[in-house]
Scaffold this motif. Structure first.
Motif: not given
Length: 294
Positions: A215-227, A231-246
């Motif tokens: 996704n990101v290699p095609i479009s970083r802005e699109y990928s940001k928009g997806v996330l 998350h309804d344009h609210q701050p993304i919780p750290l718990s999401f990033w922990e699992l996404h990284r894994l």
């Protein structure tokens, strides 16, 4: 094509072959209204299970095509869905402005959120055990790859140290092959999420495991928009990033093993995406990947 002996299509006239995509299914656009998918197998029960899930989520979001008919023709299982117009995201996104890419991603993220609102049946296998078993099966084969790529040495230890995050994770409907080639865009609108053959039940955060690879290699802005849309344009919780990284780390193991054992012609591309993923997380020392903060 010779008109197939399918009652649902008896009155249809136009059959146009669709060359795009990586699946083994043969695909036809019928009267610019329906999509006919012909599987290489005759397992109609498999398609029935897919259709039940797909039509459940179609009721929540019309970006998901509706399944009209399933059956067997000439020994092959078939599925007939809505045909959704548009260009696949791999082609459409790079020529859009950054704002347009972001807005399309936001629309996609909202659809994924609705998709993930459908909970899995209670009898689903234990998520943590399933993924521990998967890592254990692939680890010996991946270690052989690590021996030739010292930059990969951080991956397995990181995964082992973080598998505990999978304990008691929820399970819901998941597309399971989410990348720009499986979204459709018309003008500046997201029109459909397609190629639902892998649809299954899984941890909702696992849906994004291909973000850094495809996704990101095609479009970083699109990928940001997806996330952000997800998350309804609210701050993304750290718990999401922990699992996404894994999940991003586990995907590297799967992709590299696949690239070395099966899709050998894709090996160099996968290695390039692996290096990109490691760079974005600084060998998994960063919680939030660099592309999201740029």
């Amino acid at each position: 094509m010779k008109k197939p002996n399918i009652a649902f299509l008896n009155k249809c006239i136009s059959f146009q072959f669709i060359k795009e995509g990586f699946s083994d299914d043969e695909k036809w656009c019928v009267d610019h209204t329906y999509l006919l998918r012909l599987s290489p197998h005759g397992d109609v029960n498999k398609l029935i299970k897919q259709a039940e899930i797909v039509n459940t989520i179609h009721a929540l979001d019309k970006h998901i095509p509706y399944v009209h008919d399933i059956g067997i023709v000439d020994g092959r299982a078939y599925m007939i869905l809505d045909y959704i117009g548009g260009e696949n995201g791999e082609v459409a996104l790079p020529v859009k402005s950054e704002k347009e890419q972001y807005d399309i991603g936001s629309q996609v993220g909202k659809t994924l959120k609705r998709l993930h609102s459908v909970q899995a049946p209670a009898e689903q296998p234990n998520w943590e055990e399933t993924w521990r078993d998967r890592v254990e099966r692939q680890a010996p084969r991946f270690k052989e790859i690590v021996n030739k790529n010292v930059h990969y040495e951080c991956i397995l230890p990181f995964i082992q140290d973080n598998l505990h995050l999978l304990k008691n994770r929820p399970s819901c409907v998941q597309h399971y092959d989410f990348h720009p080639g499986n979204i459709l865009v018309e003008d500046n609108r997201f029109t459909g999420l397609i190629d639902m053959q892998k649809i299954t039940y899984a941890d909702p955060i696992n849906e994004f495991y291909k973000m850094e690879y495809f996704n990101v290699p095609i479009s970083r802005e699109y990928s940001k928009g997806v996330l952000n849309g997800y998350h309804d344009h609210q701050p993304i919780p750290l718990s999401f990033w922990e699992l996404h990284r894994l999940y991003a780390a586990i995907h590297i193991v799967s992709a590299e093993v696949w690239g070395h054992e099966v899709a050998v012609n894709q090996r160099e591309k996968f290695q390039r995406y692996t290096r990109f993923t490691l760079d974005q997380f600084e060998d998994f020392n960063l919680l939030v990947p660099k592309w999201y903060n740029k």
